[in-house]
Write an enzyme that holds these catalytic residues in place. Structure first.
Site, PDB file in Angstrom:
ATOM      1  N   THR A  34       0.824  -1.206   0.000  1.00  0.00           N
ATOM      2  CA  THR A  34       0.000   0.000   0.000  1.00  0.00           C
ATOM      3  C   THR A  34       0.856   1.253   0.000  1.00  0.00           C
ATOM      4  O   THR A  34       0.623   2.192  -0.764  1.00  0.00           O
ATOM      5  CB  THR A  34      -0.926   0.009   1.219  1.00  0.00           C
ATOM      6  N   ALA A  35       1.882   1.304   0.861  1.00  0.00           N
ATOM      7  CA  ALA A  35       2.726   2.500   0.955  1.00  0.00           C
ATOM      8  C   ALA A  35       3.468   2.757  -0.347  1.00  0.00           C
ATOM      9  O   ALA A  35       3.510   3.894  -0.836  1.00  0.00           O
ATOM     10  CB  ALA A  35       3.707   2.354   2.114  1.00  0.00           C
ATOM     11  N   GLU A  69      -7.670  -2.557   6.734  1.00  0.00           N
ATOM     12  CA  GLU A  69      -8.586  -2.485   5.610  1.00  0.00           C
ATOM     13  C   GLU A  69      -9.587  -1.351   5.753  1.00  0.00           C
ATOM     14  O   GLU A  69     -10.428  -1.157   4.887  1.00  0.00           O
ATOM     15  CB  GLU A  69      -9.339  -3.810   5.471  1.00  0.00           C
ATOM     16  N   ALA A  70      -9.504  -0.604   6.826  1.00  0.00           N
ATOM     17  CA  ALA A  70     -10.427   0.506   7.046  1.00  0.00           C
ATOM     18  C   ALA A  70      -9.676   1.821   6.895  1.00  0.00           C
ATOM     19  O   ALA A  70      -8.492   1.915   7.213  1.00  0.00           O
ATOM     20  CB  ALA A  70     -11.056   0.417   8.434  1.00  0.00           C
ATOM     21  N   LYS A  98     -18.035   3.595   4.911  1.00  0.00           N
ATOM     22  CA  LYS A  98     -17.749   3.643   6.346  1.00  0.00           C
ATOM     23  C   LYS A  98     -18.141   5.006   6.905  1.00  0.00           C
ATOM     24  O   LYS A  98     -17.635   6.040   6.461  1.00  0.00           O
ATOM     25  CB  LYS A  98     -16.258   3.384   6.591  1.00  0.00           C
ATOM     26  N   VAL A 205      16.377  -6.354  -2.643  1.00  0.00           N
ATOM     27  CA  VAL A 205      17.557  -5.568  -2.332  1.00  0.00           C
ATOM     28  C   VAL A 205      18.432  -6.331  -1.337  1.00  0.00           C
ATOM     29  O   VAL A 205      17.964  -6.734  -0.265  1.00  0.00           O
ATOM     30  CB  VAL A 205      17.170  -4.186  -1.762  1.00  0.00           C
ATOM     31  N   THR A 364      -5.657   4.549  11.248  1.00  0.00           N
ATOM     32  CA  THR A 364      -4.762   5.646  10.890  1.00  0.00           C
ATOM     33  C   THR A 364      -3.574   5.222  10.028  1.00  0.00           C
ATOM     34  O   THR A 364      -2.836   6.089   9.538  1.00  0.00           O
ATOM     35  CB  THR A 364      -4.209   6.314  12.162  1.00  0.00           C
TER      36      THR A 364
END
Length: 523
Positions: A34-35, A69-70, A98, A205, A364
């Site tokens: 995701t990041a 997942e939220a 949500k 890496v 968060t």
């Protein structure tokens, strides 16, 4: 989604080469998930046409964490900036809507409240409505503050609609987010980024080379011997922090003394019962359990502290409290809450788990990724890497993390529970000064100190503090200048308006089924 430009993609560059002599020409993102793919998509969008080459190194051998997942409403702005249509996103990620988070058993066992994405009633002459509610409560009114919140009542009835455009109506005054499959979101953003020139490089890496003069990362070596260099590196390698810690030794501020939960076990289940437009967080004896409903399944997990419960017992407790059959074997995770001392060091910026981790109690994790990307774009460097800009980035990100930390800790310390070792630990805890000042201001006069930098606005603090039985002794004295009967009449009218608006709101599952967002939701 916007169409792809036709020029400048043969060499992996994002658009035309219009960079200056000191501009960043090559960016290397180490790590996907995701990041990594949020970062790649944002850079592709922002740098399009500037000739900046963006590469992302990702290894199929290395799994991603992906337990969260939220999301929070801010994710909508991120997607909108990228030009992503909501229906495309939801269909691709099996998402649901949500309206907030339901907290069970936090203040006392048996308690239940919802932290909504929206305010409680209007602000009258600069006085938030909850101060008027506090006055009515003092006079014996037994209504809940929740009764004046459209997203709370809609969530309690499993209903959803998009906010209305008429600001005079209660159904216009709320926000919403998504509950989605984070791995599918990363895959969706990968397609977006690659269509705009980002080059994915499969590999692991194994070595990092530094410049001898300034200590910057010069390049990384992959397991097959390839060497990749860049001007700017973004570390999205997860908890390992391959560049920011492994190579540059940024250091880590361990916050386990305040947030001691350090393990999680996660498992997906079948969907059963109504499709709630909210995430649930249920307090347990040594942590808490999440439940996140998606279109095709429900995400479940148990976040806990290994000092107060064994891994096996934590997993058994999770399984015993599931409400549907498991779709896979439980997966265990370990982490240490805290943050890097430097999020940006030399020519490396850490984003996502590489920058730090705060447990997912208020959804968060993805937002902190978004914060890291937003601040990077705002302070995007040249090859001179201005010391002042790096310091400003680190200052801003430190505030983001610390204020989320305080808000999460509030849930644990605003409690009357003393029924287990963990809850007794929190009852005796000395709080950070920043959080103690926030609680003191609330308890004395019902005031929530606002932040310039900080994710959670005053209504969020009100929701948790009242939801967990922190009742202030006072309220805004200007309320006493208002007529009590008039306040009561306005409150009753607002309560009726909320109830009527919710009654006219569709069932959450039906709303999705009838929209282009439907994917795996059964008819």
């Amino acid at each position: 989604m916007r169409g792809r430009h036709n020029d400048g993609f043969d060499d992996g560059r994002v658009g035309r080469d219009v960079t200056g002599p000191d501009d960043i020409e090559r960016v290397c993102i180490v790590g996907g998930g995701t990041a990594g793919w949020m970062t790649a998509a944002a850079l592709a969008n922002r740098l399009e046409g500037l000739g900046v080459r963006v590469q992302l190194i990702e290894s199929d051998e290395i799994g991603t964490v992906g337990v969260g997942e939220a999301t929070l409403p801010h994710i909508r702005a991120f997607n909108t900036t990228l030009g992503i249509a909501e229906s495309d996103l939801m269909r691709a990620t099996e998402a649901t809507y949500k309206l907030g988070i339901e907290f069970c058993d936090w203040g006392r066992i048996g308690d239940r409240y919802i932290h909504p994405f929206g305010n409680y009633g209007p602000t009258d002459d600069g006085i938030p409505f909850y101060h008027q509610w506090l006055r009515l409560h003092e006079l014996g009114d037994a209504t809940r503050l929740d009764d004046y919140s459209f997203p709370v009542i809609a969530a309690e009835h499993n209903r959803f609609r998009h906010p209305g455009s008429d600001v005079r109506q209660v159904e216009s005054s709320f926000g919403y987010a998504y509950q989605f499959d984070a791995s599918l979101y990363a895959r969706f953003l990968r397609r977006y980024a690659e269509a705009r020139g980002v080059e994915r490089i499969e590999g692991k890496v194994v070595d990092v080379a530094l410049h001898g003069k300034n200590g910057h990362v010069r390049g990384v070596t992959l397991a097959d011997g390839r060497v990749l260099d860049a001007d700017l590196f973004v570390d999205c390698s997860g908890f390992r922090g391959l560049l920011i810690e492994g190579a540059l030794q940024s250091g880590y501020d361990d916050w386990s003394n305040w947030l001691p939960c350090n393990r999680a076990v996660a498992v997906p289940t079948d969907s059963r019962g109504p499709l709630g437009p909210y995430t649930r967080a249920t307090a347990r004896t040594a942590g808490w359990q999440w439940r996140i409903p998606l279109q095709h399944r429900v995400g479940n997990g148990h976040v806990y502290c290994s000092s107060f419960i064994s891994d096996d017992d934590a997993q058994e407790q999770l399984i015993a409290n599931l409400d549907a059959p498991m779709q896979a074997e439980p997966r265990r995770l370990r982490f240490t809450t805290g943050r890097r001392r430097d999020f940006w060091k030399r020519n490396v910026v850490a984003i996502g788990l590489a920058s730090g981790f705060l447990e997912p109690l208020e959804s968060t994790s993805i937002h902190l990724i978004q914060d890291g990307i937003t601040e990077l774009l705002a302070l995007f460097p040249t090859r001179a890497f201005a010391v002042g800009d790096i310091a400003e980035y680190n200052r801003r990100m430190a505030l983001h993390f610390e204020r989320v930390r305080d808000f999460l800790l509030l849930h644990y310390v605003a409690t009357e529970r003393e029924d287990s070792e963990m809850w007794r630990h929190f009852r005796a805890l000395t709080l950070p000064d920043s959080l103690q000042a926030k609680i003191d201001a609330w308890l004395t006069r019902g005031y929530v100190v606002p932040y310039q930098f900080g994710l959670f606005l005053p209504p969020s603090w009100v929701a948790v503090m009242l939801g967990q039985r922190l009742m202030p002794k006072g309220y805004d004295p200007r309320v006493l200048a208002q007529d009590d009967a008039t306040i009561a009449a306005r409150a009753a009218a607002l309560r009726r308006a909320v109830a009527q608006a919710v009654q006219a709101t569709p069932d959450h599952a039906d709303y999705i089924r009838r929209s282009p967002a439907a994917a795996g939701l059964a008819a």
